[in-house]
Design a protein around this motif. Structure first.
Motif, PDB file in Angstrom:
ATOM      1  N   GLY A 397       0.819  -1.213   0.000  1.00  0.00           N
ATOM      2  CA  GLY A 397       0.000   0.000   0.000  1.00  0.00           C
ATOM      3  C   GLY A 397       0.845   1.251   0.000  1.00  0.00           C
ATOM      4  N   ILE A 398       1.982   1.234   0.715  1.00  0.00           N
ATOM      5  CA  ILE A 398       2.824   2.428   0.725  1.00  0.00           C
ATOM      6  C   ILE A 398       3.459   2.651  -0.645  1.00  0.00           C
ATOM      7  N   LEU A 399       3.804   1.564  -1.333  1.00  0.00           N
ATOM      8  CA  LEU A 399       4.304   1.703  -2.703  1.00  0.00           C
ATOM      9  C   LEU A 399       3.220   2.268  -3.603  1.00  0.00           C
ATOM     10  N   ALA A 400       2.000   1.760  -3.419  1.00  0.00           N
ATOM     11  CA  ALA A 400       0.881   2.281  -4.208  1.00  0.00           C
ATOM     12  C   ALA A 400       0.657   3.759  -3.915  1.00  0.00           C
ATOM     13  N   ALA A 401       0.825   4.159  -2.637  1.00  0.00           N
ATOM     14  CA  ALA A 401       0.634   5.568  -2.279  1.00  0.00           C
ATOM     15  C   ALA A 401       1.652   6.453  -2.981  1.00  0.00           C
ATOM     16  N   VAL A 402       2.920   6.012  -2.999  1.00  0.00           N
ATOM     17  CA  VAL A 402       3.956   6.794  -3.673  1.00  0.00           C
ATOM     18  C   VAL A 402       3.671   6.868  -5.169  1.00  0.00           C
ATOM     19  N   LEU A 403       3.312   5.724  -5.765  1.00  0.00           N
ATOM     20  CA  LEU A 403       3.038   5.708  -7.205  1.00  0.00           C
ATOM     21  C   LEU A 403       1.827   6.576  -7.544  1.00  0.00           C
ATOM     22  N   LEU A 404       0.809   6.547  -6.677  1.00  0.00           N
ATOM     23  CA  LEU A 404      -0.363   7.396  -6.918  1.00  0.00           C
ATOM     24  C   LEU A 404       0.005   8.869  -6.847  1.00  0.00           C
ATOM     25  N   SER A 405       0.846   9.221  -5.867  1.00  0.00           N
ATOM     26  CA  SER A 405       1.279  10.613  -5.753  1.00  0.00           C
ATOM     27  C   SER A 405       2.037  11.039  -6.998  1.00  0.00           C
ATOM     28  N   MET A 406       2.943  10.175  -7.452  1.00  0.00           N
ATOM     29  CA  MET A 406       3.704  10.505  -8.649  1.00  0.00           C
ATOM     30  C   MET A 406       2.795  10.579  -9.867  1.00  0.00           C
ATOM     31  N   ALA A 407       1.807   9.660  -9.942  1.00  0.00           N
ATOM     32  CA  ALA A 407       0.878   9.683 -11.075  1.00  0.00           C
ATOM     33  C   ALA A 407       0.049  10.958 -11.077  1.00  0.00           C
ATOM     34  N   SER A 408      -0.405  11.377  -9.896  1.00  0.00           N
ATOM     35  CA  SER A 408      -1.204  12.603  -9.843  1.00  0.00           C
ATOM     36  C   SER A 408      -0.357  13.813 -10.212  1.00  0.00           C
ATOM     37  N   LEU A 409       0.930  13.810  -9.777  1.00  0.00           N
ATOM     38  CA  LEU A 409       1.832  14.899 -10.147  1.00  0.00           C
ATOM     39  C   LEU A 409       2.047  14.934 -11.656  1.00  0.00           C
ATOM     40  N   LEU A 410       2.321  13.757 -12.238  1.00  0.00           N
ATOM     41  CA  LEU A 410       2.543  13.703 -13.681  1.00  0.00           C
ATOM     42  C   LEU A 410       1.297  14.130 -14.451  1.00  0.00           C
ATOM     43  N   PHE A 411       0.128  13.741 -13.945  1.00  0.00           N
ATOM     44  CA  PHE A 411      -1.110  14.127 -14.623  1.00  0.00           C
ATOM     45  C   PHE A 411      -1.258  15.639 -14.654  1.00  0.00           C
ATOM     46  N   MET A 412      -0.992  16.281 -13.502  1.00  0.00           N
ATOM     47  CA  MET A 412      -1.158  17.735 -13.450  1.00  0.00           C
ATOM     48  C   MET A 412      -0.096  18.452 -14.284  1.00  0.00           C
ATOM     49  N   VAL A 413       1.153  17.951 -14.216  1.00  0.00           N
ATOM     50  CA  VAL A 413       2.223  18.612 -14.966  1.00  0.00           C
ATOM     51  C   VAL A 413       2.046  18.414 -16.463  1.00  0.00           C
ATOM     52  N   ASN A 414       1.546  17.246 -16.855  1.00  0.00           N
ATOM     53  CA  ASN A 414       1.435  16.929 -18.278  1.00  0.00           C
ATOM     54  C   ASN A 414       0.085  17.310 -18.873  1.00  0.00           C
ATOM     55  N   ASN A 415      -0.762  17.935 -18.068  1.00  0.00           N
ATOM     56  CA  ASN A 415      -2.053  18.409 -18.586  1.00  0.00           C
ATOM     57  C   ASN A 415      -2.214  19.894 -18.234  1.00  0.00           C
ATOM     58  N   PRO A 416      -1.301  20.733 -18.741  1.00  0.00           N
ATOM     59  CA  PRO A 416      -1.324  22.154 -18.344  1.00  0.00           C
ATOM     60  C   PRO A 416      -2.526  22.878 -18.934  1.00  0.00           C
ATOM     61  N   PRO A 417      -3.079  23.827 -18.196  1.00  0.00           N
ATOM     62  CA  PRO A 417      -4.207  24.596 -18.733  1.00  0.00           C
ATOM     63  C   PRO A 417      -3.739  25.599 -19.788  1.00  0.00           C
ATOM     64  N   VAL A 418      -4.609  25.889 -20.742  1.00  0.00           N
ATOM     65  CA  VAL A 418      -4.382  26.935 -21.744  1.00  0.00           C
ATOM     66  C   VAL A 418      -5.616  27.832 -21.736  1.00  0.00           C
ATOM     67  N   HIS A 419      -5.439  29.080 -21.315  1.00  0.00           N
ATOM     68  CA  HIS A 419      -6.562  30.006 -21.181  1.00  0.00           C
ATOM     69  C   HIS A 419      -6.613  30.970 -22.360  1.00  0.00           C
ATOM     70  N   VAL A 420      -7.836  31.310 -22.791  1.00  0.00           N
ATOM     71  CA  VAL A 420      -8.039  32.420 -23.723  1.00  0.00           C
ATOM     72  C   VAL A 420      -8.199  33.685 -22.892  1.00  0.00           C
ATOM     73  N   LEU A 421      -7.421  34.718 -23.210  1.00  0.00           N
ATOM     74  CA  LEU A 421      -7.442  35.961 -22.437  1.00  0.00           C
ATOM     75  C   LEU A 421      -8.335  36.999 -23.092  1.00  0.00           C
ATOM     76  N   ALA A 422      -8.981  37.788 -22.253  1.00  0.00           N
ATOM     77  CA  ALA A 422      -9.800  38.915 -22.720  1.00  0.00           C
ATOM     78  C   ALA A 422      -9.463  40.116 -21.847  1.00  0.00           C
ATOM     79  N   ARG A 423      -9.703  41.322 -22.410  1.00  0.00           N
ATOM     80  CA  ARG A 423      -9.360  42.539 -21.685  1.00  0.00           C
ATOM     81  C   ARG A 423     -10.509  42.965 -20.783  1.00  0.00           C
ATOM     82  N   LYS A 424     -10.152  43.276 -19.523  1.00  0.00           N
ATOM     83  CA  LYS A 424     -11.137  43.851 -18.616  1.00  0.00           C
ATOM     84  C   LYS A 424     -11.489  45.254 -19.108  1.00  0.00           C
TER      85      LYS A 424
END
Length: 555
Positions: A397-424
């Motif tokens: 389970g501790i190995l799974a916890a580390v792998l899950l943490s790394m997977a969640s990190l990779l998911f967030m880093v490899n799925n960066p947001p791209v925003h369309v900007l507009a002027r206030k």
């Protein structure tokens, strides 16, 4: 590695006016640490005296080498259940192996790995388990501990075969429950609950254990079929030689225990650091708990680390320096020398009740609910860690916890947001377009997109696809990439950006870059992409790019 140790400095500068406060705090903490350490030893199916040994030498070593002034070190529920899993596997694979020798190997390897991590400056590794995953992992540990201890509460015996199987075995054996044993357990729970509610500053574990011993003697519980701990060897721990032949089998478990020991130690130390005190240094903590485990291994201790509840007691009781920890260790020695015979009538059901009472807090529904409210995805990671511990076992389970943490990190880093900007309206502020601000202004024929995060080979294709989707949706004449949220660009990502510029040009869309950070700007200027764009298509700000576009459109 051992240079600049904090112990000599605090000893030389020790203010003797702190001695009374440190002594009171150390004795108060001892009243919690000693009963709980013995109880946690039983989680790992180790003799009670192992808990006493673990509250002695590792505590002394940490006091001399550690960087936290009030951290209290012995063993914890998490470390105990991980040790139980590792030693249980050894007992199955090597029935003739000495449990004391195996414990010494496990503690020694844990300490050696922590010291190696210090040499390699790996203190940052503790950050590799995210809080949601750690919450789920600890909740799973809590359930495993409760199921492991329930047979002792009921006075029944089962053949352990994994958490799920054990739960069903308990249900099958419930009719065999010993009423007197169950009454002892319930009475212990009642004492703990009442004292925690009405006298929270009292040494509750000591009261509960002391009461159970008194009841055992006065009522003759052993004669009524209640299991008691029996005789405990008195005196100092004798040297224990590790069974080195078990090192290969035990090192993966030791690595998991080392990770959790360090993670808990640094988290607790930082949580209880008072205002004005230096924050615990992660690399120095690796030295302190690593050395404590190595020294303890040769004198009968199990793996150790900083404990949250005992540190809270030590801090709240007024501890000012590490002297309080030395006082707690001295109390453990006094217990070994003089109180061992007194502990013999202690009912095992009372110890199990103490373990459950102070382990059930690992299951924190409020924290899980808070995670779910804020981030559904990370709540799923927490649930996965929880289920992983129960289904796979604690070590897996501790190995799974580390792998899950790394997977969640990779998911967030490899799925960066791209925003369309507009002027206030009425300002030069550009912000992501949202339903909250429908009045924000877009410029016809122009799309301003802001990718976020460092661009590298793994996330660049995702960024490029998201930008391509914006172009297909709006068909602009010019696409401005706001690069202010991109700290740097890796070579492969730059090549993909260059290829993307060619593809846009073939569709009749110009690519402009704005707000490049110095690192990215230098790289782009030295690349073929920079040569094609020239200074005329790279701008210091998004506002400058928009003004240039409007100037081009003006008659």
């Amino acid at each position: 590695m051992l240079a600049n140790l904090p112990a000599p400095s605090w000893l030389r500068a020790y203010d003797t006016t702190f001695l009374k406060a440190d002594t009171v705090a150390g004795l108060t903490a001892a009243a919690v640490v000693i009963p709980k350490s013995m109880a946690y030893a039983t989680i790992a199916d180790l003799p009670l005296q192992v808990g006493l040994y673990t509250a002695f030498l590792p505590m002394v070593v940490y006091a001399l080498l550690g960087s936290s002034r009030t951290l209290s070190v012995s063993t914890t529920t998490t470390i105990a259940i991980l040790s139980a899993a590792a030693l249980g596997e050894v007992a199955q694979a090597h029935p003739d192996a000495s449990i004391a020798g195996a414990t010494a190997v496990l503690a020694g390897l844990t300490g050696a790995l922590l010291l190696a991590a210090r040499i390699l400056r790996l203190g940052f590794v503790a950050n590799f388990i995210s809080d949601p995953v750690l919450t789920g992992f600890k909740a799973g540990i809590g359930v495993v501990i409760v199921i492991d201890q329930v047979p002792k509460l009921l006075g029944i015996h089962i053949d352990k075969a994994g958490t799920i199987n054990d739960a069903f075995a308990i249900l099958r054996h419930v009719p065999e429950t010993s009423p007197v044993t169950l009454a002892v357990a319930v009475g212990t729970f009642v004492v703990i609950g009442l004292f925690e509610k009405f006298v929270p500053r009292s040494p509750v574990p000591l009261v509960a254990i002391g009461g159970s011993i008194a009841a055992s003697v006065l009522l003759g519980l052993k004669g009524q079929g209640v299991s008691v701990v029996g005789s405990i060897p008195s005196g100092f721990p004798s040297p224990t030689m590790p069974e080195l032949a078990l090192a290969f089998q035990l090192w993966p478990a030791a690595a998991g225990i080392a990770l959790m020991s360090f993670t808990e130690t640094i988290a607790v130390g930082r949580a209880f650091a008072r205002e004005g005190e230096p924050r615990p240094d992660s690399n120095q903590e690796l030295v302190a708990i690593g050395a404590g485990n190595v020294v303890g291994a040769f004198f009968g201790a199990m793996p150790s680390g900083g404990g949250a509840s005992q540190t809270a007691v030590n801090t709240n009781a007024g501890a000012r320096t590490q002297v309080s920890e030395l006082v707690t260790a001295a109390a453990a020695v006094a217990t070994m020398l003089f109180l061992a015979p007194v502990l013999a009538p202690m009912p095992n059901a009372a110890l199990a009740a103490v373990v459950i009472a102070y382990s059930i807090g690992l299951v924190d529904p409020a924290e899980l609910a808070a995670i779910r409210r804020l981030r559904t995805l990370e709540f799923r990671w927490a649930l996965a860690a929880f289920v992983g511990v129960i289904l796979l076992g604690t070590l897996q389970g501790i190995l799974a916890a580390v792998l899950l943490s790394m997977a969640s990190l990779l998911f967030m880093v490899n799925n960066p947001p791209v925003h369309v900007l507009a002027r206030k309206p009425g300002t030069n502020v550009f912000r992501p377009r949202s339903a909250e601000h429908p009045e924000d202004e877009l410029v016809p024929g122009l799309v301003v997109a802001r990718p976020e995060g460092r661009m590298y080979f793994a996330n660049a294709p995702v960024m490029v696809e998201k930008v391509r989707g914006l172009v297909e949706q709006d068909s602009p004449a010019i696409l401005v990439l706001d690069c202010g949220a991109i700290p740097g660009v890796e070579f492969t990502a730059l090549k993909m950006l260059s290829d993307g510029e060619k593809a846009l040009r073939e569709r009749g869309v110009e690519l402009w870059l704005a707000a490049l950070n110095p690192e990215a700007l230098d790289l782009v200027r030295r690349s073929p992409l920079g040569a094609r764009l020239g200074e005329g298509r790279m701008f210091f700000t998004v506002e400058a790019a928009v003004d240039a576009f409007r100037a081009r459109k003006a008659p």
